[in-house]
Design an enzyme around this catalytic site. Structure first.
Site, PDB file in Angstrom:
ATOM      1  N   TYR A 230      30.340   5.299 -12.732  1.00 40.43           N
ATOM      2  CA  TYR A 230      31.468   5.834 -11.951  1.00 40.43           C
ATOM      3  C   TYR A 230      31.433   5.344 -10.498  1.00 40.43           C
ATOM      4  O   TYR A 230      31.809   6.052  -9.577  1.00 40.43           O
ATOM      5  CB  TYR A 230      31.511   7.356 -12.014  1.00 40.43           C
ATOM      6  CG  TYR A 230      32.042   7.855 -13.344  1.00 40.43           C
ATOM      7  CD1 TYR A 230      33.357   8.272 -13.462  1.00 40.43           C
ATOM      8  CD2 TYR A 230      31.245   7.868 -14.471  1.00 40.43           C
ATOM      9  CE1 TYR A 230      33.856   8.708 -14.680  1.00 40.43           C
ATOM     10  CE2 TYR A 230      31.727   8.293 -15.700  1.00 40.43           C
ATOM     11  CZ  TYR A 230      33.040   8.709 -15.799  1.00 40.43           C
ATOM     12  OH  TYR A 230      33.531   9.139 -17.012  1.00 40.43           O
ATOM     13  N   HIS A 375      44.506  12.156 -21.566  1.00 43.00           N
ATOM     14  CA  HIS A 375      44.490  10.927 -22.355  1.00 43.00           C
ATOM     15  C   HIS A 375      45.059  11.117 -23.762  1.00 43.00           C
ATOM     16  O   HIS A 375      44.744  10.345 -24.680  1.00 43.00           O
ATOM     17  CB  HIS A 375      43.075  10.348 -22.435  1.00 43.00           C
ATOM     18  CG  HIS A 375      42.411  10.185 -21.112  1.00 43.00           C
ATOM     19  ND1 HIS A 375      42.938   9.397 -20.119  1.00 43.00           N
ATOM     20  CD2 HIS A 375      41.269  10.733 -20.595  1.00 43.00           C
ATOM     21  CE1 HIS A 375      42.146   9.451 -19.050  1.00 43.00           C
ATOM     22  NE2 HIS A 375      41.141  10.262 -19.302  1.00 43.00           N
ATOM     23  N   HIS A 402      35.809   9.062 -23.106  1.00 39.21           N
ATOM     24  CA  HIS A 402      37.038   9.082 -22.307  1.00 39.21           C
ATOM     25  C   HIS A 402      37.525  10.493 -21.971  1.00 39.21           C
ATOM     26  O   HIS A 402      37.795  10.801 -20.813  1.00 39.21           O
ATOM     27  CB  HIS A 402      38.122   8.285 -23.022  1.00 39.21           C
ATOM     28  CG  HIS A 402      39.211   7.770 -22.126  1.00 39.21           C
ATOM     29  ND1 HIS A 402      38.987   7.331 -20.839  1.00 39.21           N
ATOM     30  CD2 HIS A 402      40.548   7.614 -22.337  1.00 39.21           C
ATOM     31  CE1 HIS A 402      40.119   6.916 -20.310  1.00 39.21           C
ATOM     32  NE2 HIS A 402      41.092   7.093 -21.182  1.00 39.21           N
TER      33      HIS A 402
END
Length: 538
Positions: A230, A375, A402
């Site tokens: 990240y 998502h 995800h």
């Protein structure tokens, strides 16, 4: 088909019964008992997780070696049991407006190894490289890495402990002695003991809890289903935020702070210097830079068995771990039927001999069957392109990340319950600072507009209203979908234990629980007689 001897049948039944009992005597459910009635575990509002990044002065992320000594040491697998990759970094990264890449030839790439700690008589040499993250905007800091080394060891025996040192003995600058165990040889009764599955890991205090719990389960192999460091939640000056677009909406390019990759590599070394890690890209690895170059850190820092498995890309590859064939797919590389990835996948699946590798497991980052708002149906174009091929070849389990939560599906194909479809498991709950997903698309007011769902990087639009079933004419269900068996918003990790040709135990562990306490557990059962796979002639 011949008659099965009564004694063999009795033994098989006995083994099946024993495998489905917990130590306390309670039966573990199996997918044969399914499809299961959908379960949603209510959100524990007192627990949102300590999703705060480790600071750069934390001892676990600081550089503790000197000179050219190796650090960030990783083991990863090749395509078969007789080969592994050893990776490490020497030298220090540079960050600033004026940087100069180091010459990779400055330090050798050497691994000494053997089956005895004081008898490492074998030597292997590899290659080295550096990568840079460059920005064409004044005031942004550029980055260039230390020297990254990848060395492939070959001719290894199956299920065998090896000791190794890496570095350059001519300086001298060699690492401490580390060890790893090779995978079992491929065969229908040969499997790694425990395979850990994690996704969307990050480098937070909750990440440390995830890894602590994972290490307590003593895995033989770790799969990271995308989104590692990240680093792209930071500006180049080291300022970070939980939501980049919310905090830094006016930046001319999506910046990253590449030293977070080095911090992540140092933190992970105690685990991955002895347990092989297999990585596939996620959206946080995109990291656009000058000339629209992407995935530079991902492609440079990890070793992949791409060439060994016939792939021309770091974005997709395959490997065997005992009697399991893993297919690692790229959710951020062209997956259309005319593209290289699809053609490679078609050839790879056609080569799989289910008499040798009984289990077929596929992974990629963005899920197809997540019911969370975050998502939701984002990877629909990939599903439309690839799902039929995976179904044809009888993929048993799919792992995704995800979505920052946990969800396990019933066996599903094309949104319909199907006893021959794979079990889809979303495990993007590794602990990153973006925190957990907590809302579901089937809850009132949470169904996203179809136009908002396509992935911005991949583009395309394939998510339309359902045309049949309980959600016909709608974009979202108005209750938890039948294909969703279990979902919960908690950080954690999973362990896959394949027991034989037909039974695999899947266990999900939550970070907030005591070591050994399970959050979700089920036997995933293959039924090759019910769902035969006819091999292609190639």
């Amino acid at each position: 088909m011949g008659t099965v001897p009564v004694s063999v049948f009795i033994v098989a039944v006995f083994v099946s019964v024993v495998m489905r009992r917990l130590s306390f005597g309670a039966a573990i459910p199996s997918t044969v008992d399914g499809p299961f009635k959908p379960v949603t575990v209510p959100l524990d509002k007192s627990f949102r997780g300590h999703a705060v990044d480790l600071p750069d002065n934390d001892p676990r992320v600081q550089r503790i070696v000197t000179g050219w000594e190796p650090e960030q040491i990783f083991v990863s697998l090749s395509s078969t049991h007789d080969s592994v990759w050893i990776s490490w970094i020497t030298g220090e990264f540079q960050i600033g407006e004026n940087i100069k890449e180091m010459d990779p030839k400055t330090v050798g790439s050497v691994v000494k190894y053997g089956r005895w700690r004081f008898g490492m008589t074998k030597t292997a040499m590899g290659h080295s490289l550096v990568y840079s993250q460059l920005y064409p905007f004044k005031g942004l800091q550029n980055y260039t890495s230390g020297i990254i080394h990848h060395v492939r060891l070959t001719g290894l025996k199956p299920n065998t402990l090896y000791y190794y040192q890496c570095g350059d003995s001519s300086i001298p600058a060699m690492s401490d002695v580390h060890y790893f165990r090779t995978m079992p040889a491929s065969g229908p009764r040969s499997y790694p003991g425990r395979i850990a599955i994690i996704g969307d890991l990050g480098l937070t205090y909750n990440t440390t809890s995830t890894i602590d719990h994972l290490m307590n389960n003593h895995p033989n192999l770790v799969l990271l289903i995308g989104d590692a460091s990240y680093a792209n939640l930071y500006l180049t000056n080291g300022t970070g935020a939980d939501c980049y677009s919310c905090a830094f909406s006016d930046t001319p390019i999506h910046e990253t702070y590449q030293p977070r990759w080095d911090y992540w590599g140092r933190f992970m070394q105690p685990l991955v210097s002895k347990v092989p890690l297999m990585m596939i890209e996620g959206n946080h690895e995109i990291e656009e830079q000058i000339e629209k170059k992407t995935f530079a850190a991902y492609s440079a820092r990890f070793a992949f068995p791409s060439e060994e498995s016939g792939s021309s890309s770091t974005f997709y590859y395959s490997f065997n771990a005992g009697g399991i064939h893993f297919v690692m797919l790229g959710g951020y590389a062209d997956y259309n039927k005319s593209g290289d990835q699809y053609q490679w996948l078609k050839k790879d699946l056609a080569k799989v001999d289910r008499k040798v590798t009984s289990w077929l497991v596929a992974t990629w980052h963005p899920p197809w069957y997540s019911t969370y708002t975050a998502h939701y149906r984002e990877a629909e174009c990939m599903r439309v392109a690839v799902e039929d091929l995976l179904y044809k070849y009888g993929v048993d389990i799919v792992f995704n990340g995800h979505v920052h939560a946990y969800e396990r599906s019933n066996r599903v194909y094309n949104y319909n319950l199907d006893p021959c479809g794979p079990v889809h498991i979303t495990i993007g709950d590794g602990g990153n600072r973006e925190k957990m997903a907590i809302t579901h698309a089937d809850e009132p007011g949470n169904c996203p507009k179809p136009s908002t769902t396509p992935d911005k990087f991949m583009g395309g639009f394939c998510a339309f209203n359902f045309t049949s079933g309980p959600a016909s004419g709608k974009f979202c269900w108005d209750r938890q979908p039948d294909y969703s068996a279990y979902r919960e918003s908690s950080f954690g990790h999973g362990i896959l234990e394949v027991k034989n040709e037909t039974h695999a135990l899947w266990t999900w562990y939550r970070n907030q629980d005591a070591y050994g306490t399970t959050g979700d557990v089920v036997y995933i059962v293959r039924q090759p007689d019910r769902c035969p796979v006819e091999p292609d002639v190639i």
